[in-house]
Design an enzyme around this catalytic site. Structure first.
Site, mmCIF file in Angstrom:
data_model
loop_
_atom_site.group_PDB
_atom_site.id
_atom_site.type_symbol
_atom_site.label_atom_id
_atom_site.label_comp_id
_atom_site.label_asym_id
_atom_site.label_seq_id
_atom_site.Cartn_x
_atom_site.Cartn_y
_atom_site.Cartn_z
ATOM 1 N N ARG A 140 0.022 7.706 20.277
ATOM 2 C CA ARG A 140 0.152 8.570 19.094
ATOM 3 C C ARG A 140 0.254 10.044 19.480
ATOM 4 O O ARG A 140 0.927 10.821 18.800
ATOM 5 C CB ARG A 140 -1.027 8.352 18.153
ATOM 6 C CG ARG A 140 -0.900 7.027 17.420
ATOM 7 C CD ARG A 140 -2.052 6.765 16.495
ATOM 8 N NE ARG A 140 -1.761 5.578 15.694
ATOM 9 C CZ ARG A 140 -2.622 5.016 14.866
ATOM 10 N NH1 ARG A 140 -3.834 5.522 14.740
ATOM 11 N NH2 ARG A 140 -2.288 3.954 14.172
ATOM 12 N N LYS A 144 -1.390 -13.037 3.678
ATOM 13 C CA LYS A 144 -1.619 -13.090 2.238
ATOM 14 C C LYS A 144 -0.417 -12.655 1.409
ATOM 15 O O LYS A 144 0.159 -11.599 1.638
ATOM 16 C CB LYS A 144 -2.803 -12.187 1.867
ATOM 17 C CG LYS A 144 -4.119 -12.577 2.506
ATOM 18 C CD LYS A 144 -5.246 -11.730 1.890
ATOM 19 C CE LYS A 144 -6.514 -11.823 2.689
ATOM 20 N NZ LYS A 144 -6.606 -10.828 3.753
ATOM 21 N N GLY A 198 1.937 -2.105 11.723
ATOM 22 C CA GLY A 198 0.916 -3.148 11.643
ATOM 23 C C GLY A 198 1.077 -4.231 12.706
ATOM 24 O O GLY A 198 1.482 -3.972 13.832
ATOM 25 N N GLY A 204 0.082 0.662 6.702
ATOM 26 C CA GLY A 204 0.042 0.763 5.236
ATOM 27 C C GLY A 204 1.157 1.624 4.688
ATOM 28 O O GLY A 204 1.750 1.335 3.643
#
Length: 400
Positions: free
Chosen positions: A39, A200, A357, A380
């Protein structure tokens, strides 16, 4: 998608100006040592541009979850030390965020110098997007640059609040994210194939619906596929099921048909009697058609025929967007479906985008990252982007 035609750091004069830059230096630490500096490396182009153009650079980031309390364990000092090594110059580390030390160091910054404020989340006001706190930060500078895509979906003081008080533009990281992902969604080269996986259905409700409208083919794998298979009347044994989303899945199947879109679901599955424990431990699996899953078994990865079906769809595409693994990819035996998708994406000439992710982690772990057009830096944030939402950390930037 005009909301993504934002000014970049090159569109504003920075010489001699104090520029506060929101970076994402939320790096993993072990015993005070950074274990992965990706990062920090990713932020270098924006920082170097500002240094080369004689700006006075004030960096701000969060690290971990100190919950609004000062906690030395979450200090950004190791990150600014590593940044200094990468830049080959000293990076001044403030001992606070908007306190006396930060303000004094900011006031005496010279052109081409870089300083780092302490962890913004040492103040509860950061996550509350408190206007007084945002103004105090803004008062130290003359320009705001947001280069933290990973937190752009959060309306915090350092991601959005500061923009109420300063001219705000994007850094190179955010510019790349919004130009590549924005174009892929607004005006894709077709055929456009969307691939969704992960556990999910609930996490991807709006993404499924938004991508169905935009792509030509939507592929659904991973744990969430079993709720779709159940909605089609199939027996799924002990596989992951979200009972409350069965009607939603039926609606999406009907929506695909109505819009004339291809919806591809698994035709076979790797099944086992139980979830692997530990997650990467040995496990006995067999491959069966999705019409033949026994009552006491559960699907944990897509089968070989499905992998081939999905890979062929990728091969015929001009744009591919992928978010979410095809199975329990942390287990070598159950990673083959995810590897097949990653490999197909690496081997095609299409524009390929992996939305942060787990899928980004999988592509990197499998060594395909450098063959993908764009691997998103946000988990996200990239999901909300795929939902078609406007992200607060981008909405606050000036339009071109």
């Amino acid at each position: 998608m005009s909301s993504y035609n934002k000014k970049c750091v090159e569109d504003i004069d920075v010489k001699g100006k104090k520029v506060i830059v929101r970076v994402d230096f939320n790096v993993p630490l072990k015993d005070g040592v950074i274990t992965d500096d990706k990062r920090i490396v990713a932020a270098l182009p924006t920082i170097k541009y500002l240094v080369d153009n004689k700006a006075k650079v004030i960096l701000v980031s969060h690290m971990g979850k100190p919950k609004g309390q000062v906690n030395p364990k979450f200090s950004l000092a190791p990150a600014s030390k590593r940044l200094g090594e990468l830049l080959g110059m000293e990076v001044l580390q403030a001992t606070d965020v908007v306190g006396e030390d930060a303000k004094a160091k900011a006031a005496s910054l010279q052109e081409g110098q870089v300083m780092m404020l302490e962890n913004a989340r040492f103040h509860a006001e950061e996550e509350k997007n408190d206007p007084a706190f945002a103004k105090e930060l803004a008062d130290m500078a003359e320009i705001f640059v947001n280069d933290a895509f990973g937190t752009a979906h959060r309306a915090h003081a350092t991601t959005a609040g500061i923009a109420d008080y300063l001219p705000a533009v994007s850094g190179y990281l955010i510019q790349k994210e919004i130009s590549i992902m924005g174009k892929a969604l607004a005006n894709p080269e077709r055929p456009f194939v969307g691939i969704l996986g992960g556990a999910k259905v609930a996490d991807k409700l709006n993404v499924i619906s938004n991508l169905l409208e935009k792509c030509d083919t939507l592929i659904i794998g991973g744990g969430m596929a079993y709720t779709f298979l159940k909605a089609m009347g199939k027996e799924i044994g002990e596989s992951l099921l979200d009972d409350s989303k069965l009607d939603y899945c039926k609606e999406m199947i009907a929506k695909a048909e109505k819009l004339g879109k291809k919806l591809l679901l698994p035709i076979d599955a790797k099944i086992a009697a139980s979830f692997p424990d530990p997650i990467d431990g040995p496990i006995e699996v067999k491959c069966v058609s999705v019409d033949e899953i026994p009552a006491d078994m559960q699907g944990l990865d897509i089968g070989c025929k499905t992998a081939e079906l999905f890979a062929n769809a990728v091969k015929s595409a001009k744009t591919v967007v992928w978010n979410g693994p095809m199975g329990v990819f942390e287990n070598p035996t159950l990673a083959e479906g995810t590897i097949a998708i990653a490999k197909a994406m690496a081997e095609t000439d299409a524009i390929t985008i992996v939305g942060g992710g787990d899928s980004a982690a999988a592509v990197k772990k499998m060594g395909f990252a450098d063959k993908i057009t764009h691997v998103s830096t946000g988990g996200g944030a990239s999901l909300e982007f795929l939902e078609g939402l406007v992200l607060p950390g981008i909405a606050c930037l000036q339009d071109k």
